[in-house]
Design an enzyme around this catalytic site. Sequence first.
Site, PDB file in Angstrom:
ATOM      1  N   LYS A  44       0.737  -1.179  -0.107  1.00  0.00           N
ATOM      2  CA  LYS A  44      -0.023  -0.086   0.103  1.00  0.00           C
ATOM      3  C   LYS A  44       0.844   1.180   0.106  1.00  0.00           C
ATOM      4  O   LYS A  44       1.708   1.390   0.700  1.00  0.00           O
ATOM      5  CB  LYS A  44      -0.925  -0.097   1.266  1.00  0.00           C
ATOM      6  CG  LYS A  44      -1.834   0.958   1.175  1.00  0.00           C
ATOM      7  CD  LYS A  44      -2.906   0.806   2.478  1.00  0.00           C
ATOM      8  CE  LYS A  44      -3.793   1.945   2.423  1.00  0.00           C
ATOM      9  NZ  LYS A  44      -4.782   1.846   3.662  1.00  0.00           N
ATOM     10  N   GLU A  57     -15.234   0.653  16.678  1.00  0.00           N
ATOM     11  CA  GLU A  57     -15.798   1.846  17.271  1.00  0.00           C
ATOM     12  C   GLU A  57     -16.465   1.382  18.624  1.00  0.00           C
ATOM     13  O   GLU A  57     -16.310   1.759  19.620  1.00  0.00           O
ATOM     14  CB  GLU A  57     -16.921   2.694  16.388  1.00  0.00           C
ATOM     15  CG  GLU A  57     -15.906   3.620  15.520  1.00  0.00           C
ATOM     16  CD  GLU A  57     -15.663   2.603  14.343  1.00  0.00           C
ATOM     17  OE1 GLU A  57     -15.787   1.612  13.963  1.00  0.00           O
ATOM     18  OE2 GLU A  57     -14.728   3.449  13.400  1.00  0.00           O
ATOM     19  N   ARG A  98     -21.880   3.922  14.751  1.00  0.00           N
ATOM     20  CA  ARG A  98     -21.457   2.398  15.102  1.00  0.00           C
ATOM     21  C   ARG A  98     -21.694   2.055  16.570  1.00  0.00           C
ATOM     22  O   ARG A  98     -22.096   0.793  17.228  1.00  0.00           O
ATOM     23  CB  ARG A  98     -20.006   2.211  14.862  1.00  0.00           C
ATOM     24  CG  ARG A  98     -19.891   1.728  13.394  1.00  0.00           C
ATOM     25  CD  ARG A  98     -20.364   0.362  12.974  1.00  0.00           C
ATOM     26  NE  ARG A  98     -20.336   0.183  11.593  1.00  0.00           N
ATOM     27  CZ  ARG A  98     -19.342  -0.213  10.814  1.00  0.00           C
ATOM     28  NH1 ARG A  98     -18.020  -0.430  11.261  1.00  0.00           N
ATOM     29  NH2 ARG A  98     -19.518  -0.315   9.383  1.00  0.00           N
TER      30      ARG A  98
HETATM   31  C1  LIG Z   1     -16.511   2.370  10.550  1.00  0.00           C
HETATM   32  C2  LIG Z   1     -15.379   3.023   9.812  1.00  0.00           C
HETATM   33  N1  LIG Z   1     -14.342   3.340  10.764  1.00  0.00           N
HETATM   34  C3  LIG Z   1     -13.212   4.110  10.326  1.00  0.00           C
HETATM   35  C4  LIG Z   1     -13.112   4.124   9.126  1.00  0.00           C
HETATM   36  C5  LIG Z   1     -11.966   4.924   8.463  1.00  0.00           C
HETATM   37  N2  LIG Z   1     -11.091   4.036   7.181  1.00  0.00           N
HETATM   38  C6  LIG Z   1     -11.368   4.136   6.011  1.00  0.00           C
HETATM   39  S1  LIG Z   1     -10.267   3.419   5.358  1.00  0.00           S
HETATM   40  C7  LIG Z   1      -9.703   2.722   6.687  1.00  0.00           C
HETATM   41  C8  LIG Z   1      -8.607   1.617   6.749  1.00  0.00           C
HETATM   42  C9  LIG Z   1      -9.047   0.197   5.975  1.00  0.00           C
HETATM   43  O1  LIG Z   1      -7.954  -0.473   6.074  1.00  0.00           O
HETATM   44  P1  LIG Z   1      -8.088  -1.978   5.397  1.00  0.00           P
HETATM   45  O2  LIG Z   1      -9.323  -2.473   5.497  1.00  0.00           O
HETATM   46  O3  LIG Z   1      -6.945  -2.676   5.527  1.00  0.00           O
HETATM   47  O4  LIG Z   1      -8.229  -1.390   3.882  1.00  0.00           O
HETATM   48  P2  LIG Z   1      -7.059  -0.610   3.059  1.00  0.00           P
HETATM   49  O5  LIG Z   1      -7.061   0.708   3.248  1.00  0.00           O
HETATM   50  O6  LIG Z   1      -5.373  -1.104   3.558  1.00  0.00           O
HETATM   51  O7  LIG Z   1      -6.975  -1.316   1.598  1.00  0.00           O
HETATM   52  C10 LIG Z   1     -10.288   3.217   7.792  1.00  0.00           C
HETATM   53  C11 LIG Z   1      -9.840   3.007   9.401  1.00  0.00           C
HETATM   54  C12 LIG Z   1     -14.050   3.802   8.198  1.00  0.00           C
HETATM   55  N3  LIG Z   1     -14.171   3.898   6.839  1.00  0.00           N
HETATM   56  N4  LIG Z   1     -15.272   3.031   8.764  1.00  0.00           N
END
Ligand SMILES: Cc1ncc(C[n+]2csc(CCOP(=O)(O)OP(=O)(O)O)c2C)c(N)n1
Length: 627
Positions: free
Chosen positions: A281, A354, A382
């Site tokens: 990433k 959350e 959430r």
């Molecule tokens: C309920 C919720 N909490 C926090 C977020 C903020 N958020 C967006 S992307 C992300 C990280 C996601 O990581 P991953 O699932 O590993 O996907 P990647 O970005 O690595 O592809 C977060 C914490 C969210 N979208 N939804």
Amino acid sequence: MARLLDGIQDYRDLRKLTLEQLPLLAREMREEIERVVQANGGHWGSNVGVVELTIALHYLFDFDQDRLIFDVSHQCYPHKLLTGRRDRFPTLRQLGGLSGFANRDESPFDPFTSGHAGTALSTALGIACGDEIAGTKRRVVAVVGDGALTCGQTLEALNHAGALKKDLLVVLNDNAMSISPTVGALANYLNRIRMAPLYEELAEDVRRILDRIPMVGPTMEKALARARQLLETTIGGHIFSELGFHYFGPVDGHSIPVLIDTLKHLRKQKGPVLLHIVTKKGPHYAAPPRPVAGTSPPPPPRPAYTEVFADAVLEAARRNPRVVTVTAAMPEGAGLARFAREFPARHFDAAIAEQHALGLAAGLAAAGLRPVCAIYSTFLQRGFDQIFHEICLQRLPVILAIDRAGLVGQDGPTHHGAFDIAYLRFLPGLVLMAPRDGAELAAMLDFALAHDGPVAIRWPRETAADYPGLVLRPAPLRLGQAEVLRQGPDGALLAYGHMVETAWRAAADLEREGIRLTVVNARFAKPIDEELVSSLTREAPFVMTLEEHTVIGGFGSAVLEAVIRQRGNPDRIVPLGLPDRFVEHGTRPQLLARCGLDAASIAAAVRERAARRAPGSAPAYIRVQNG
Ligand SMILES: Cc1ncc(C[n+]2csc(CCOP(=O)(O)OP(=O)(O)O)c2C)c(N)n1
């Protein structure tokens, strides 16, 4: 030179390319994503990580029939490029343009509009179950990140899917990153799998075995079982296998041949299958370039509310050893990164969890500490039950530091913080506050830390407010007491939080036209300043309430309820806020103007209201008498 990408409308065109051409297509897609993200801002790292996976999936599945669900869906740009949205891709995240997330209204290739983490597995499983009942024959694929794997909902869905045994392909896109590095025991577990010295060879073994056997029949079944066994015995018992999934991996998520070979065989598998791919990433998010302004250097920007909060909570922690902080996978965004570095033992990152974060904060408070739980408004949704059950019902002094409360801009409707006042206001004993500027945010944090009970403070994604021409010495905060900033006979603006600044600007403009307004900083949505509301509704020709929140159930509703309780005149109240619809994406100024919440729209609303009283003007409404 013509690009391969330009010849692709959807998967049918993709399949006209040879396997050898696909890496070039991947390069073109990366370049296109880079170009547009640099211009418009948006998610970079998550998208470039899944270009090969997306090509492989569209090469093999027909996603106008089959279903492809991306978790969060911030990694769907390559998918957009391959599903008829290439021409519009340069409009990404712009007002009226393509959404930065999957969107049902945008394309039949997007089964869900999404932006919150942890939902893909549940909805994919639901479709698989529904298809079986409806007799629909198609395949369902969910792409889930290792960060999203830490969400409670994902784990609940894994638990359910492993038992239901429906046909479902889950691609676990493991890049060891959430927004920050993924935290927790599951992340450590995935790390161990990734780090196992043999994983590359094992992936090769799987491929060789699968390649050598005919496509159908018992031989393949046996070979698949053997391959699985190989992986499982060499790496160790997999959580996923124990939960009832056929586990494959880890495989190199940047190798199109490996992905196509593996997926070709996995798509024939019955029952729940989990393919673990490893990708790299880049940085999470790219901001649009700042416009170059004239020749003189721009004035030093005022800090964002998030920065003010970051400073204030650090200061508080230095003074008071009982102050601890909790985040749900957003230490940077929520302003706790510096806190985490200075007080690592007093900072808790619960992962994208959350609900758990709030329960944890309740426990910390029950142990005598003063937890400050920083969660964006939209994600706090959430944790509603935890706020009710673990926090408010116990009267525990947890502070909810609610960032991104209001319109967030280009992330759009999944991320706007439009509902928190409404879903918190009716909880007994919970104090709701919003600061008019940075200094007041710091004062409110101190107030909350001294308060014996739960408090929620909200602020928008915005630079802290400024009041030109006004020296504001913050008057001491008293529970449920508003602050009158100026007085005028022609009407009152009763504003909550950052909207006070907008009200102030509107009032200053109107003064030049001879309309003199009272401007009040409400400070509290609960308890509301009953006394002030009562005198305002008696004395001011109208009281316009202003909030960056849906008008339904928000601050204006609280004022209306107070007026009705007091047997005052509710006709005097003009509640302005976000409309009762999901607000689209665009820049904050664009959206605020569309929603009638910029200074110009507020001034126009005041003029309209003031005109109703002007001598000789037609009455704005006629009371219909009964009978
Ligand atoms: C309920 C919720 N909490 C926090 C977020 C903020 N958020 C967006 S992307 C992300 C990280 C996601 O990581 P991953 O699932 O590993 O996907 P990647 O970005 O690595 O592809 C977060 C914490 C969210 N979208 N939804």
